[in-house]
Design a protein around this motif. Sequence first.
Motif, PDB file in Angstrom:
ATOM      1  N   ASP A  57       0.817  -1.222   0.000  1.00 50.70           N
ATOM      2  CA  ASP A  57       0.000   0.000   0.000  1.00 50.70           C
ATOM      3  C   ASP A  57       0.849   1.269   0.000  1.00 50.70           C
ATOM      4  OD1 ASP A  57      -2.304  -1.488  -0.015  1.00 50.70           O
ATOM      5  OD2 ASP A  57      -2.569  -1.416   2.165  1.00 50.70           O
ATOM      6  N   ASP A  58       1.969   1.219   0.708  1.00 49.69           N
ATOM      7  CA  ASP A  58       2.833   2.397   0.800  1.00 49.69           C
ATOM      8  C   ASP A  58       4.224   1.969   1.258  1.00 49.69           C
ATOM      9  OD1 ASP A  58       2.536   1.893   3.548  1.00 49.69           O
ATOM     10  OD2 ASP A  58       0.967   3.407   3.765  1.00 49.69           O
ATOM     11  N   ARG A  59       5.095   2.935   1.412  1.00 51.69           N
ATOM     12  CA  ARG A  59       6.476   2.649   1.805  1.00 51.69           C
ATOM     13  C   ARG A  59       6.536   2.007   3.180  1.00 51.69           C
ATOM     14  NH1 ARG A  59      10.942   5.089   4.301  1.00 51.69           N
ATOM     15  NH2 ARG A  59      12.953   4.870   3.176  1.00 51.69           N
ATOM     16  N   GLN A  60       5.677   2.467   4.083  1.00 56.93           N
ATOM     17  CA  GLN A  60       5.671   1.926   5.435  1.00 56.93           C
ATOM     18  C   GLN A  60       5.290   0.449   5.436  1.00 56.93           C
ATOM     19  OE1 GLN A  60       6.769   3.252   8.324  1.00 56.93           O
ATOM     20  NE2 GLN A  60       6.422   1.198   9.115  1.00 56.93           N
ATOM     21  N   ALA A  61       4.331   0.072   4.605  1.00 57.68           N
ATOM     22  CA  ALA A  61       3.929  -1.337   4.516  1.00 57.68           C
ATOM     23  C   ALA A  61       5.082  -2.189   4.001  1.00 57.68           C
ATOM     24  CB  ALA A  61       2.715  -1.469   3.598  1.00 57.68           C
ATOM     25  N   LEU A  62       5.829  -1.650   3.065  1.00 58.32           N
ATOM     26  CA  LEU A  62       6.989  -2.362   2.535  1.00 58.32           C
ATOM     27  C   LEU A  62       8.053  -2.538   3.617  1.00 58.32           C
ATOM     28  CD1 LEU A  62       8.764  -3.544   0.303  1.00 58.32           C
ATOM     29  CD2 LEU A  62       9.250  -1.214  -0.471  1.00 58.32           C
ATOM     30  N   LEU A  63       8.333  -1.477   4.372  1.00 58.08           N
ATOM     31  CA  LEU A  63       9.325  -1.558   5.437  1.00 58.08           C
ATOM     32  C   LEU A  63       8.881  -2.531   6.527  1.00 58.08           C
ATOM     33  CD1 LEU A  63      10.428   2.162   5.910  1.00 58.08           C
ATOM     34  CD2 LEU A  63      11.525   0.367   4.561  1.00 58.08           C
ATOM     35  N   THR A  64       7.585  -2.531   6.819  1.00 60.49           N
ATOM     36  CA  THR A  64       7.061  -3.433   7.845  1.00 60.49           C
ATOM     37  C   THR A  64       7.301  -4.889   7.466  1.00 60.49           C
ATOM     38  OG1 THR A  64       5.355  -1.867   8.563  1.00 60.49           O
ATOM     39  CG2 THR A  64       4.970  -4.195   9.036  1.00 60.49           C
ATOM     40  N   GLU A  65       7.070  -5.222   6.207  1.00 62.20           N
ATOM     41  CA  GLU A  65       7.288  -6.609   5.779  1.00 62.20           C
ATOM     42  C   GLU A  65       8.773  -6.940   5.738  1.00 62.20           C
ATOM     43  OE1 GLU A  65       5.931  -9.774   2.335  1.00 62.20           O
ATOM     44  OE2 GLU A  65       4.631  -8.147   2.999  1.00 62.20           O
ATOM     45  N   LEU A  66       9.586  -5.987   5.372  1.00 59.73           N
ATOM     46  CA  LEU A  66      11.029  -6.214   5.348  1.00 59.73           C
ATOM     47  C   LEU A  66      11.531  -6.493   6.762  1.00 59.73           C
ATOM     48  CD1 LEU A  66      13.410  -6.153   3.329  1.00 59.73           C
ATOM     49  CD2 LEU A  66      13.768  -3.763   3.975  1.00 59.73           C
ATOM     50  N   ALA A 102      24.610 -10.138   8.580  1.00 58.18           N
ATOM     51  CA  ALA A 102      25.381  -9.845   7.371  1.00 58.18           C
ATOM     52  C   ALA A 102      24.492  -9.961   6.136  1.00 58.18           C
ATOM     53  CB  ALA A 102      26.567 -10.808   7.247  1.00 58.18           C
ATOM     54  N   HIS A 103      23.431 -10.787   6.236  1.00 57.91           N
ATOM     55  CA  HIS A 103      22.501 -10.961   5.114  1.00 57.91           C
ATOM     56  C   HIS A 103      21.316  -9.998   5.192  1.00 57.91           C
ATOM     57  CE1 HIS A 103      24.672 -14.565   3.994  1.00 57.91           C
ATOM     58  NE2 HIS A 103      24.526 -15.034   5.211  1.00 57.91           N
ATOM     59  N   VAL A 104      20.917  -9.674   6.404  1.00 55.95           N
ATOM     60  CA  VAL A 104      19.726  -8.829   6.560  1.00 55.95           C
ATOM     61  C   VAL A 104      20.026  -7.615   7.428  1.00 55.95           C
ATOM     62  CG1 VAL A 104      18.057 -10.668   6.161  1.00 55.95           C
ATOM     63  CG2 VAL A 104      18.913 -10.278   8.476  1.00 55.95           C
ATOM     64  N   GLN A 105      21.219  -7.031   7.274  1.00 56.05           N
ATOM     65  CA  GLN A 105      21.607  -5.920   8.137  1.00 56.05           C
ATOM     66  C   GLN A 105      20.671  -4.724   7.984  1.00 56.05           C
ATOM     67  OE1 GLN A 105      25.682  -4.612   7.825  1.00 56.05           O
ATOM     68  NE2 GLN A 105      25.649  -3.749   9.879  1.00 56.05           N
ATOM     69  N   VAL A 106      20.183  -4.499   6.771  1.00 52.75           N
ATOM     70  CA  VAL A 106      19.256  -3.381   6.580  1.00 52.75           C
ATOM     71  C   VAL A 106      17.990  -3.603   7.392  1.00 52.75           C
ATOM     72  CG1 VAL A 106      17.808  -2.173   4.923  1.00 52.75           C
ATOM     73  CG2 VAL A 106      20.138  -2.796   4.309  1.00 52.75           C
ATOM     74  N   ALA A 107      17.436  -4.818   7.307  1.00 52.15           N
ATOM     75  CA  ALA A 107      16.234  -5.120   8.076  1.00 52.15           C
ATOM     76  C   ALA A 107      16.506  -5.005   9.573  1.00 52.15           C
ATOM     77  CB  ALA A 107      15.739  -6.530   7.746  1.00 52.15           C
ATOM     78  N   ALA A 108      17.688  -5.461  10.002  1.00 52.12           N
ATOM     79  CA  ALA A 108      18.038  -5.366  11.418  1.00 52.12           C
ATOM     80  C   ALA A 108      18.146  -3.918  11.859  1.00 52.12           C
ATOM     81  CB  ALA A 108      19.357  -6.095  11.671  1.00 52.12           C
ATOM     82  N   ALA A 109      18.814  -3.100  11.064  1.00 54.56           N
ATOM     83  CA  ALA A 109      18.964  -1.688  11.403  1.00 54.56           C
ATOM     84  C   ALA A 109      17.606  -0.986  11.433  1.00 54.56           C
ATOM     85  CB  ALA A 109      19.890  -1.010  10.404  1.00 54.56           C
ATOM     86  N   LEU A 110      16.751  -1.312  10.469  1.00 56.60           N
ATOM     87  CA  LEU A 110      15.417  -0.727  10.445  1.00 56.60           C
ATOM     88  C   LEU A 110      14.627  -1.145  11.677  1.00 56.60           C
ATOM     89  CD1 LEU A 110      14.428  -1.255   6.700  1.00 56.60           C
ATOM     90  CD2 LEU A 110      14.807   0.947   7.820  1.00 56.60           C
ATOM     91  N   ALA A 111      14.724  -2.425  12.008  1.00 54.23           N
ATOM     92  CA  ALA A 111      13.969  -2.949  13.140  1.00 54.23           C
ATOM     93  C   ALA A 111      14.400  -2.317  14.455  1.00 54.23           C
ATOM     94  CB  ALA A 111      14.140  -4.464  13.219  1.00 54.23           C
ATOM     95  N   LEU A 112      15.697  -1.999  14.565  1.00 54.40           N
ATOM     96  CA  LEU A 112      16.224  -1.461  15.809  1.00 54.40           C
ATOM     97  C   LEU A 112      16.252   0.059  15.851  1.00 54.40           C
ATOM     98  CD1 LEU A 112      19.139  -3.998  16.314  1.00 54.40           C
ATOM     99  CD2 LEU A 112      16.916  -3.971  17.447  1.00 54.40           C
TER     100      LEU A 112
END
Length: 208
Positions: A57-66, A102-112
């Motif tokens: 639906d939007d950027r936030q929904a994409l980030l939430t799933e990531l 190392a594989h999902v560092q972006v998701a980890a950084a976003l989550a934290l």
Amino acid sequence: MTTTTAPLRRPRKDAAANRAGILQAAATTLALDPSASIDQIARAAGLSRRALYGHFDDRQALLTELIAAGAQRFNAIASSLHEPHPPLALARLTAALWAEAAHVQVAAALALDDTRLEQTATALAPLRRALVGVVRAGQDDGTLRVDMAAPTLARLIEETARAAVSRIDASSPIATSIAVRAVLSIAGLSWRESEALLNAHPDVLEAN
């Protein structure tokens, strides 16, 4: 007159592939530019903005799933931990999570990230429960510090890991060692005790 009900159709394979491609493109794009727009992510995925909005639906929904995808992988690591010695369990958990980062560092950084901590508290609940369990076991057998409650110490360990994810390149050859030693230090081990533990169990760092 008879009527028939059309069977529910499963999502088309190409739709699922497009969604997975968007998530991968988002991770790659956000690694280069954390503020990347939805248009940039769509271009990286080889899709139009409209096509991307067909999946999110939007950027936030994409980030939430990531974030959710990364959290699921972290929780799976925590659930597979079966090490009875608390300090070693903490070292193994940290090393395994760091290897995954190392594989999902972006998701980890976003989550934290501060703005998403409340959102990810639920997503990372299994991991947090596992961490508190390790800390409590270490306090019970005297191998971890006991000057604070287990949930508080677990939170300090989490904050240490959070800082490491944000500040250290996960692909660095010494990153795992730094992260593990920092966590063990916060948990109450001296640097000599950490050194002895890791020397006795070199596979903790060698596997990453």
